[in-house]
Design an enzyme around this catalytic site. Structure first.
Site, PDB file in Angstrom:
ATOM      1  N   HIS A   1       0.806  -1.307  -0.081  1.00  0.00           N
ATOM      2  CA  HIS A   1       0.047   0.042  -0.197  1.00  0.00           C
ATOM      3  C   HIS A   1       1.061   1.334   0.013  1.00  0.00           C
ATOM      4  O   HIS A   1       2.035   1.417   0.648  1.00  0.00           O
ATOM      5  CB  HIS A   1      -1.031   0.071   1.221  1.00  0.00           C
ATOM      6  CG  HIS A   1      -2.190   0.943   1.133  1.00  0.00           C
ATOM      7  ND1 HIS A   1      -1.939   2.419   1.441  1.00  0.00           N
ATOM      8  CD2 HIS A   1      -3.273   0.922   0.613  1.00  0.00           C
ATOM      9  CE1 HIS A   1      -3.140   2.771   1.206  1.00  0.00           C
ATOM     10  NE2 HIS A   1      -4.027   2.080   0.726  1.00  0.00           N
TER      11      HIS A   1
ATOM     12  N   GLU B   1       0.430   4.109   1.143  1.00  0.00           N
ATOM     13  CA  GLU B   1       0.527   4.939   2.682  1.00  0.00           C
ATOM     14  C   GLU B   1       1.793   4.179   3.423  1.00  0.00           C
ATOM     15  O   GLU B   1       2.456   4.859   4.024  1.00  0.00           O
ATOM     16  CB  GLU B   1      -0.635   4.824   3.356  1.00  0.00           C
ATOM     17  CG  GLU B   1      -0.779   5.517   4.805  1.00  0.00           C
ATOM     18  CD  GLU B   1      -1.951   5.363   5.428  1.00  0.00           C
ATOM     19  OE1 GLU B   1      -1.902   5.014   6.649  1.00  0.00           O
ATOM     20  OE2 GLU B   1      -3.014   5.450   4.857  1.00  0.00           O
TER      21      GLU B   1
ATOM     22  N   THR C   1      -3.723   3.802   8.301  1.00  0.00           N
ATOM     23  CA  THR C   1      -4.795   4.410   8.808  1.00  0.00           C
ATOM     24  C   THR C   1      -6.146   3.696   8.492  1.00  0.00           C
ATOM     25  O   THR C   1      -7.095   3.758   9.283  1.00  0.00           O
ATOM     26  CB  THR C   1      -5.001   5.815   8.376  1.00  0.00           C
ATOM     27  OG1 THR C   1      -4.918   5.844   6.769  1.00  0.00           O
ATOM     28  CG2 THR C   1      -4.049   6.553   8.976  1.00  0.00           C
TER      29      THR C   1
ATOM     30  N   SER D   1      -7.621  -0.232  -0.715  1.00  0.00           N
ATOM     31  CA  SER D   1      -7.342  -1.081   0.716  1.00  0.00           C
ATOM     32  C   SER D   1      -8.634  -0.929   1.719  1.00  0.00           C
ATOM     33  O   SER D   1      -9.240  -2.042   2.029  1.00  0.00           O
ATOM     34  CB  SER D   1      -6.205  -0.805   1.260  1.00  0.00           C
ATOM     35  OG  SER D   1      -6.099  -1.352   2.511  1.00  0.00           O
ATOM     36  N   ASN D   2      -9.098   0.112   2.040  1.00  0.00           N
ATOM     37  CA  ASN D   2     -10.291   0.389   2.793  1.00  0.00           C
ATOM     38  C   ASN D   2     -11.414  -0.145   2.520  1.00  0.00           C
ATOM     39  O   ASN D   2     -12.286  -0.841   3.346  1.00  0.00           O
ATOM     40  CB  ASN D   2     -10.318   1.971   3.357  1.00  0.00           C
ATOM     41  CG  ASN D   2     -10.972   2.514   2.190  1.00  0.00           C
ATOM     42  OD1 ASN D   2     -12.246   2.592   2.054  1.00  0.00           O
ATOM     43  ND2 ASN D   2     -10.122   3.448   1.474  1.00  0.00           N
TER      44      ASN D   2
ATOM     45  N   SER E   1     -12.580   6.403  -0.807  1.00  0.00           N
ATOM     46  CA  SER E   1     -12.295   7.083  -2.170  1.00  0.00           C
ATOM     47  C   SER E   1     -13.542   7.273  -3.170  1.00  0.00           C
ATOM     48  O   SER E   1     -13.492   7.454  -4.285  1.00  0.00           O
ATOM     49  CB  SER E   1     -11.274   6.288  -3.029  1.00  0.00           C
ATOM     50  OG  SER E   1     -10.192   6.198  -2.271  1.00  0.00           O
TER      51      SER E   1
END
Length: 634
Positions: A127, A129, A163, A220-221, A263
């Protein structure tokens, strides 16, 4: 009837929303192509929409295609310090849209890496981030999804999380680390909004027939939301937009739950709800009406309630249920120096704020907590003036004619004559003190509200109460300790248990004293004898002299006739000079006894303060007279 339930916090998270708004602002400002370092968000529809506005994603290995002056946006995921350095060397215009939550992780990792700690990141090693976070510890972090790949850890370790990671994965990794490291500093950096989003999706997925998770396939989220919902609802689907929702699901499902990744913009969620809903009318559709509530109108001066969605040491970002988020700067929370906003507020706090600007340079609505406090302060000050209530103010500065105090940030003037019950020369000593005051003037003027406060009435009342208690215990003839409060030419005023007593100059000593200040100082603690206590008229007479033996009591024993004594000239008369033998005992040298020569007046031969030897001719104890002769010694 079909029931569609939209989960709380579905759609754009704060960081993504902030990044999109920033890139659109730069586009408006520069009106030329803009490049984002990687896809701005993990949503193909949004990426295509941005391309239509000349906003293009570009990878790190494609930076050579850019020239000096080109605009590059760092997306909300953040990047490593090496990439920032590369962008600066190429002299590009760089706009950092890193999510404040992610920036906070960078600072923590950087700090503890410098202190010698190893770093463990809970998250997906692919990822962006996580890759960016790893760069702030020199790319040497251990990256783990569930702790299964952690064999060894440093003795000292700092643990952080992506996060958008799941709470259960954070707990798994931390449990492994606790068994392997001696010193652990852990920061659960999973975004609060992520936690709320995941919990809301979890709760709704247990109650519906079908769960629709909307978001990019590479998000990812969004993937985590799908996994969470799938555990509770087997009929869970992951789509990027409304067009991918199967018609069969729409026809056969009665209770449909909807959530969306960070997103996913509102317009994609709206399209999905409209497609699945029997009621296509925006106003008649409960879920769509809920989404439109952010279109409420606001104005400068409005007081609104909001929830903190992100904050750092200098500013907080607040969801105020408006199309733009609010920003609350540190200076609009407190005027105190050397304080951090993170010490006063935290994520998720619900606060009441006042709108002071509809848009700052970054497009946020500017909020103030101080203005709320100020309004409340004015109301309380006015009420205190009308009701004669007592208020505490903090003294902050000295000005001409008095002091300036603050009540909840509001300026309050205290005149010098209202600070104490006596005159005060130097006011600096009061800075930093807390005063209890009465508001004696509250006047609204064109230039502002004039507020004047006083301590006199409060101090006077305290003094009277103290005096009443003191008078109950004071009796004539007592010996008691007091403190010198004031000095005058005729005596000293001494505080005796809160009562002011007069120590007359004649009662200070058996000797002659010109002025009390020659022998006493302000704040001196002295023992005094109570000569008289007039309780009816509140008058107290004191004496020090009464505590000292009268020097004339045994004067004949101390000064036998015929002996020579040493003394000091203290004053003249036409008929002679007075000589002090000890405090309270003076002798007289008649003019005829000063010299064998004839003189007209004592000052022809003597000076005040001069020490002389004289013979004692006679001592009259009863009349308190001693006759001396200088010429007999000669």
């Amino acid at each position: 009837m079909k029931n569609i339930v939209l989960a709380d916090k579905a759609g754009f998270c704060f960081g993504v929303k902030r990044a999109v708004e920033k890139v659109l602002k730069y586009k408006e400002k520069y009106n030329k192509p803009i490049y984002t370092l990687g896809p701005l968000i993990h949503n193909n529809d949004v990426v295509e929409y941005l391309k239509s506005k000349d906003i293009y994603p570009i990878e790190i290995n494609e930076l050579d295609q850019l020239n000096e002056g080109n605009i590059v946006i760092i997306r909300s995921h953040g990047v490593s310090p090496e990439i920032i350095e590369t962008l600066e060397k190429k002299k590009l215009i760089v706009a950092d849209a890193t999510c404040p939550h992610v920036s906070n992780i960078h600072e923590k990792v950087k700090k503890y890496y410098k202190l010698g700690y190893g770093t463990i990141i809970v998250g997906d090693f692919k990822h962006p981030e996580v890759i960016g976070i790893d760069g702030w510890c020199n790319n040497c972090a251990i990256i783990s999804k569930d702790g299964s790949n952690i064999d060894e850890t440093p003795n000292k370790v700092c643990v952080v999380a992506q996060t958008t990671e799941k709470q259960e994965n954070w707990k798994k990794v931390l449990k492994v680390v606790e068994q392997k490291s001696k010193e652990i500093v852990s920061f659960n950096t999973i975004c609060n909004a992520t936690q709320i989003r995941q919990k809301a999706a979890y709760d709704i997925s247990k109650k519906v027939d079908t769960m629709v998770v909307i978001g990019g396939y590479h998000s990812s989220n969004t993937t985590k939301l799908f996994e969470i919902c799938k555990e509770n609802c087997s009929n869970t689907i992951h789509v990027e937009n409304a067009g991918q929702i199967p018609d069969e699901i729409i026809k056969t499902s009665i209770n449909i739950g909807v959530t969306a990744g960070a997103s996913t913009p509102d317009w994609i969620i709206k399209e999905a709800i409209i497609k699945m809903s029997e009621n296509k009318d925006l106003q008649g559709n409960e879920q769509l009406a809920y989404m439109e509530q952010n279109d409420v109108q606001i104005a400068v001066g409005d007081t609104v309630k909001g929830k903190i969605i992100s904050l750092n040491e200098k500013e907080a970002f607040v969801d105020i249920k408006y199309k733009k988020d609010g920003i609350l700067p540190l200076k609009e929370v407190t005027k105190a120096q050397d304080v951090k906003l993170t010490d006063m507020l935290k994520d998720g706090d619900e606060i009441e704020v006042k709108i002071i600007s509809l848009r700052n340079d970054d497009g946020y609505v500017v909020l103030s907590k101080i203005e709320i406090e100020r309004e409340l302060a004015y109301k309380e000050l006015k009420k205190a003036f009308e009701n004669k209530d007592i208020l505490k103010i903090s003294i902050s500065e000295v000005v001409k004619g008095g002091l300036i105090g603050r009540y909840r940030g509001v300026r309050v003037f205290v005149p010098a004559s209202h600070i104490e019950l006596f005159h005060v020369e130097k006011l600096d000593k009061y800075i930093g003190q807390i005063f209890e005051t009465n508001v004696i003037e509250y006047k609204v003027q064109k230039r502002g509200t004039r507020i004047v406060a006083s301590r006199r009435e409060i101090l006077l009342k305290e003094k009277q109460e103290k005096e009443e208690k003191a008078w109950e215990t004071i009796e004539k003839g007592q010996i008691i300790e007091g403190k010198v409060k004031r000095l005058t030419n005729f005596g000293a005023f001494v505080d005796v248990n809160g009562v002011d007593g007069l120590l007359h100059v004649s009662e200070i000593s058996w000797g002659r004293i010109e002025r009390p200040k020659n022998v006493l100082n302000i704040n001196d603690k002295i023992k005094v004898y109570i000569l008289d206590a007039d309780k009816e008229n509140k008058k107290l007479s004191l004496s020090i002299k009464k505590l000292i033996q009268n020097p004339w009591d045994n004067v004949d024993e101390k000064y036998p006739n015929g002996n020579v004594v040493l003394g000091k000239i203290v004053r003249f008369a036409d008929f002679g000079a007075f000589v002090e033998l000890e405090p309270g005992v003076d002798g007289l040298v008649h003019v005829s006894e000063i010299s064998h020569k004839r003189i007209d007046k004592p000052s022809d031969m003597l000076q005040i303060g001069e020490e002389i030897k004289a013979k004692i001719l006679n001592v009259d104890k009863e009349q308190k007279k001693i006759s001396l002769s200088i010429k007999e010694v000669e």
